[in-house]
Design a protein around this motif. Structure first.
Motif, mmCIF file in Angstrom:
data_model
loop_
_atom_site.group_PDB
_atom_site.id
_atom_site.type_symbol
_atom_site.label_atom_id
_atom_site.label_comp_id
_atom_site.label_asym_id
_atom_site.label_seq_id
_atom_site.Cartn_x
_atom_site.Cartn_y
_atom_site.Cartn_z
ATOM 1 N N ILE A 6 53.256 67.362 30.692
ATOM 2 C CA ILE A 6 53.440 66.736 32.016
ATOM 3 C C ILE A 6 54.607 65.318 31.705
ATOM 4 C CG2 ILE A 6 52.429 64.857 33.289
ATOM 5 C CD1 ILE A 6 49.898 66.403 33.259
ATOM 6 N N GLN A 7 54.331 65.013 30.317
ATOM 7 C CA GLN A 7 55.007 63.893 29.795
ATOM 8 C C GLN A 7 56.616 64.364 29.850
ATOM 9 O OE1 GLN A 7 54.162 62.154 26.008
ATOM 10 N NE2 GLN A 7 54.339 60.157 26.645
ATOM 11 N N LEU A 8 56.778 65.516 29.226
ATOM 12 C CA LEU A 8 57.986 66.274 29.045
ATOM 13 C C LEU A 8 58.770 66.279 30.409
ATOM 14 C CD1 LEU A 8 60.143 67.429 27.001
ATOM 15 C CD2 LEU A 8 59.115 69.306 27.306
ATOM 16 N N ALA A 9 57.921 66.911 31.442
ATOM 17 C CA ALA A 9 58.565 67.138 32.733
ATOM 18 C C ALA A 9 58.803 66.014 33.569
ATOM 19 C CB ALA A 9 57.246 68.004 33.683
ATOM 20 N N THR A 47 63.698 57.005 41.743
ATOM 21 C CA THR A 47 63.523 56.150 40.596
ATOM 22 C C THR A 47 62.059 55.492 41.529
ATOM 23 O OG1 THR A 47 65.738 55.675 40.299
ATOM 24 C CG2 THR A 47 64.299 54.114 39.350
ATOM 25 N N ARG A 48 62.131 55.066 42.488
ATOM 26 C CA ARG A 48 60.963 54.575 43.083
ATOM 27 C C ARG A 48 59.678 55.543 42.959
ATOM 28 N NH1 ARG A 48 61.883 53.836 48.445
ATOM 29 N NH2 ARG A 48 63.779 52.564 47.920
ATOM 30 N N MET A 97 62.470 64.837 34.519
ATOM 31 C CA MET A 97 62.863 64.496 35.874
ATOM 32 C C MET A 97 63.708 63.127 35.752
ATOM 33 S SD MET A 97 59.356 65.472 37.927
ATOM 34 C CE MET A 97 59.814 64.272 39.476
ATOM 35 N N GLU A 98 63.021 62.351 35.095
ATOM 36 C CA GLU A 98 63.543 60.873 34.871
ATOM 37 C C GLU A 98 65.083 61.272 34.378
ATOM 38 O OE1 GLU A 98 61.417 58.428 32.394
ATOM 39 O OE2 GLU A 98 59.651 57.946 33.752
ATOM 40 N N PHE A 99 65.332 62.003 33.399
ATOM 41 C CA PHE A 99 66.725 62.301 32.816
ATOM 42 C C PHE A 99 67.427 62.701 33.864
ATOM 43 C CE2 PHE A 99 69.372 65.663 31.090
ATOM 44 C CZ PHE A 99 70.235 65.055 30.347
ATOM 45 N N VAL A 100 66.980 63.830 34.666
ATOM 46 C CA VAL A 100 68.065 64.470 35.732
ATOM 47 C C VAL A 100 68.137 63.261 36.619
ATOM 48 C CG1 VAL A 100 67.612 65.878 37.679
ATOM 49 C CG2 VAL A 100 66.985 66.741 35.531
ATOM 50 N N ALA A 101 67.156 62.491 37.039
ATOM 51 C CA ALA A 101 67.572 61.312 38.066
ATOM 52 C C ALA A 101 68.429 60.308 37.552
ATOM 53 C CB ALA A 101 66.288 60.725 38.377
ATOM 54 N N SER A 113 56.425 53.338 19.208
ATOM 55 C CA SER A 113 56.452 54.762 18.999
ATOM 56 C C SER A 113 57.287 55.739 19.766
ATOM 57 C CB SER A 113 55.023 55.152 18.446
ATOM 58 O OG SER A 113 54.187 54.926 19.896
ATOM 59 N N ARG A 114 57.474 55.428 21.044
ATOM 60 C CA ARG A 114 57.952 56.333 21.924
ATOM 61 C C ARG A 114 59.356 56.117 22.108
ATOM 62 N NH1 ARG A 114 54.435 56.685 27.166
ATOM 63 N NH2 ARG A 114 55.306 58.773 27.053
ATOM 64 N N ILE A 115 60.095 55.032 21.772
ATOM 65 C CA ILE A 115 61.465 54.819 22.330
ATOM 66 C C ILE A 115 62.368 55.819 21.508
ATOM 67 C CG2 ILE A 115 61.470 52.118 22.404
ATOM 68 C CD1 ILE A 115 62.479 52.067 19.598
ATOM 69 N N PHE A 116 61.852 56.791 20.594
ATOM 70 C CA PHE A 116 62.813 57.591 20.000
ATOM 71 C C PHE A 116 62.549 58.939 20.458
ATOM 72 C CE2 PHE A 116 62.393 54.592 16.438
ATOM 73 C CZ PHE A 116 63.807 54.190 16.235
ATOM 74 N N ASP A 117 61.657 59.019 21.395
ATOM 75 C CA ASP A 117 61.293 60.396 22.126
ATOM 76 C C ASP A 117 62.546 60.488 23.153
ATOM 77 O OD1 ASP A 117 59.025 60.516 20.950
ATOM 78 O OD2 ASP A 117 57.710 59.880 22.694
ATOM 79 N N PRO A 118 62.894 61.872 23.262
ATOM 80 C CA PRO A 118 64.220 62.294 24.043
ATOM 81 C C PRO A 118 63.649 61.895 25.502
ATOM 82 C CG PRO A 118 63.193 64.332 23.348
ATOM 83 C CD PRO A 118 62.404 62.934 22.527
ATOM 84 N N PHE A 119 64.701 61.383 26.440
ATOM 85 C CA PHE A 119 64.512 60.959 27.697
ATOM 86 C C PHE A 119 63.666 60.022 27.912
ATOM 87 C CE2 PHE A 119 64.705 65.869 27.441
ATOM 88 C CZ PHE A 119 65.960 66.019 27.838
#
Lengths: 180, 494
Positions: free
Chosen positions: B239-242, B2-3, B246-250, B417-423
């Motif tokens: 990049i954003q999706l990746a 996370t850090r 990554m955040e999702f996996v974490a 505008s981004r809070i509904f984006d997945p992950f």
């Protein structure tokens, strides 16, 4: 010897002068009065160049001009006489009413005048009224005659004995032949 | 982990063109075609300007060409008519026939009238002072020659040829020579004028070339910038999706590890015989049950997202009573709310019409919204559940809205505008160690849209957020169909 030579020259000149009367008159008469066949007439006007100061001529003066006895206008310009072809009704009118001669007499008069030096230039012969008009327009000292119907602004009409063609007593009228 | 992600996020925030990136990201989200459309429009507008410029240059050249041809023709005619005036006069000298002489005189006069007209036209069209002066001089010289010519003609017609020749030599020739010189001057001035016009055309053509080059360069740069922008927006998206993945996996790992650690520890204690007594064992059993359910819920959420992403999720829409929906959601979330120590304020407008939807879908959607409110509700611990009728955003139809409001941390306007984006998870949320997969709102939005409704949000930082589910009102035909089908009111899910 000189007189004989003169006579020979006059005879030769007379032989060369066109005999239009014979062609015009079936009867072969040389008298212009005999040739008249119509009762209708049209005024014949005496015309000069627009720059010519002359406005009025007496019939006597006009006769002198047309017979070549007067060679210059009052302004010093040489007088150039313009005539139609022999046999034309207008010419016949001038011969009869102004010159008081027939073709042969006029011919003789001019040949004699030229020979003696009394007349400087013989008349210019033009075959159409348009030619007459244009000639007079181009030559400041020219004088000629036209039917009233052939007139335009390019030439100036001269009064004869202070009369214009429309005035009563105007003497120059060309007789229209039948069929004209 | 996370850090690391946080530091990556901070690095991204210090990027020199964050506004551009946000813009590109937005453009990318909508469509790269939009950007291409703008580029094409720009090129089309520029193309119109180029064509107009070229047409103007062509018209100028054409005008100059026509002007040159006309000018040359005019000068040629002037010279010819001047010569014709003199020639006809001299022709009159060649004959003694008065009729012919009059005809030549007439020709000469006609030609001289054309010359006068030509000089007048030249004078009227003169642009330069030199041309005007020349026109006056030419006119004057021509009149002088005509005076002599008239005298010559008169002499010729009178029969005085010698006098005519003498006049012509003494006056006519010099006068005509002056006219000829004037005409040469006209020609020279015209040449200079034509040279000036030609120079103007050349300059204009050069200007057009420069403009064309500039415009083409601009178009090329614009196109390059557009291609670069599109490529960059795609790259940023990836990049954003990746990053989000990554955040999702974490996040998922963390979410799974916590209950797994509890389960593992409890299992170890039981296996080691450290747990004695029925009560302790019951407690351990209850704990294991809760943790395993928590893990199961997370796995269900991931699977549901995967199914909506693949488009395999289908809802059967039917008329539903709002009270039934509220009852259903209360049954599923009551425990969660109570356990979190939240109070639920229910405000249901009486007499609401039937809505079209799938009960399980709506329940799932509202459950995510309430779960979200519990998670980010802050210290106030109060959730407002409202159901009310309202006009749709377009103002054409009426609809039923069910909103879930909290008085928590709120959402920054830049993140709305981004809070509904997945992950997607806000930096503040991750910093505050609030756990989550970043799928809840995304799932809720997709479910709402797949039922013909939508999900909206109003939020203010540190004040709270209100998420609203918009549902279509059932029409007469829908209710008849529902009755005819005689299907059970429960939803089916593939």
């Amino acid at each position: 010897m000189l007189r004989r030579l003169t006579k020979i020259l006059i005879v030769l000149a007379l032989a060369a002068w066109p005999h239009a009367d014979a062609a015009q008159s079936p009867a072969g008469s040389s008298d212009p009065l005999v040739a008249e066949q119509s009762s209708t007439s049209e005024p014949l006007v005496i015309v000069v160049n627009r720059s010519n100061p002359v406005d009025d001529l007496s019939l006597v003066e006009l006769r002198r001009v047309f017979l070549g006895n007067r060679s210059h206008w009052a302004n010093g310009r040489r007088i150039t006489l313009v005539m139609r072809d022999p046999g034309e009704p207008e010419r016949k009118t001038i011969l009869r009413d102004v010159c008081g001669m027939n073709e042969d007499q006029l011919k003789t008069h001019f040949l004699h005048g030229l020979f003696t030096g009394e007349i400087l230039v013989s008349p210019k012969i033009l075959s159409t009224p348009t030619g007459v008009r244009k000639f007079i327009f181009n030559v400041p000292g020219a004088i000629g005659y036209l039917r009233v119907s052939d007139l335009d602004d390019s030439v100036k009409v001269v009064r004869i004995d202070e009369l214009l063609p429309d005035d009563k007593g105007y003497k120059l009228h060309v007789q229209n032949q039948a069929g004209n | 982990m996370t850090r690391q992600l946080n530091s990556a996020f901070h690095r991204r925030s210090s990027y020199p063109l964050p506004f551009l990136d946000r813009l590109l990201s937005t453009a990318s989200r909508h469509s790269a075609i939009l950007l291409l459309f703008f580029v094409c429009s720009g090129v089309a507008v520029i193309g119109v300007f180029v064509i107009r410029d070229l047409q103007a240059a062509s018209a100028e050249a054409q005008k100059m060409y026509i002007g040159s041809v006309h000018g040359l023709q005019r000068i040629g005619e002037l010279q010819y008519d001047a010569q014709e005036t003199r020639r006809a006069t001299l022709y009159a000298l060649t004959t003694s026939d008065s009729n012919l002489q009059v005809e030549y005189a007439d020709q000469s006069r006609n030609a001289d009238q054309r010359v006068k007209d030509g000089i007048a036209e030249y004078g009227s069209q003169a642009m330069q002072p030199a041309e005007t002066a020349l026109a006056k001089r030419l006119s004057s010289d021509w009149e002088k020659y005509l005076d002599v010519r008239d005298e010559v003609l008169a002499s010729i017609l009178e029969g005085s040829t010698k006098e005519a020749v003498s006049l012509d030599l003494s006056g006519g020739v010099p006068a005509f020579e002056r006219v000829r010189e004037d005409l040469d001057e006209v020609k020279r001035l015209y040449g200079e004028d034509a040279s000036r016009s030609q120079a103007n055309i050349v300059a204009s053509s050069r200007r057009s070339s420069f403009k064309l080059f500039g415009i083409l360069s601009f178009t090329f740069l614009l196109s390059s910038a557009a291609v670069w922008a599109i490529q960059r927006s795609r790259m940023l998206s990836r990049i954003q999706l990746a990053k989000l993945q990554m955040e999702f996996v974490a996040s998922v790992s963390h979410e799974l590890r916590t209950p797994l650690a509890v389960v593992s520890s409890a299992a170890d204690n039981i296996a080691d015989g450290l747990i004695e007594g029925k009560d302790a064992l019951r407690n351990y059993g209850s704990m294991l049950q809760h943790q395993s359910r928590s893990m199961g819920h997370l796995v269900d959420e991931i699977l549901l997202f995967a199914s909506t992403e693949a488009g395999t999720n289908r809802y059967v829409l039917q008329p539903l009573q709002v009270s039934a929906i509220i009852d259903s959601i209360m049954a599923t979330t009551d425990g969660l709310i109570r356990k979190a120590g939240f109070a639920l304020d229910r405000r249901i407008e009486p007499g609401l019409p039937l809505v079209m939807g799938d009960l399980s879908g709506i329940t799932q959607c509202l459950q995510n919204m309430i779960s979200n409110a519990v998670k980010y509700g802050g210290q106030d611990r109060r959730i407002t559940l409202r159901a009310f009728g309202a006009r749709s955003d377009h103002g054409v139809h009426r609809e039923v809205r069910i909103s879930v409001g909290d008085h928590g941390i709120g959402i920054d306007s830049s993140e709305l505008s981004r809070i509904f984006d997945p992950f997607y998870r806000s930096l503040r949320v991750t910093s505050a160690q609030i756990h989550g997969s970043g799928l809840g709102l995304s799932l809720a939005k997709r479910i709402a849209e797949s039922m013909g409704g939508k999900l909206s949000v109003i939020s203010e930082l540190s004040v709270g957020s209100t998420f609203t589910l918009h549902l279509q009102i059932a029409k007469g035909g829908d209710m008849q169909k529902a009755t005819d089908a005689s299907r059970p009111s429960s939803s089916s899910r593939p």
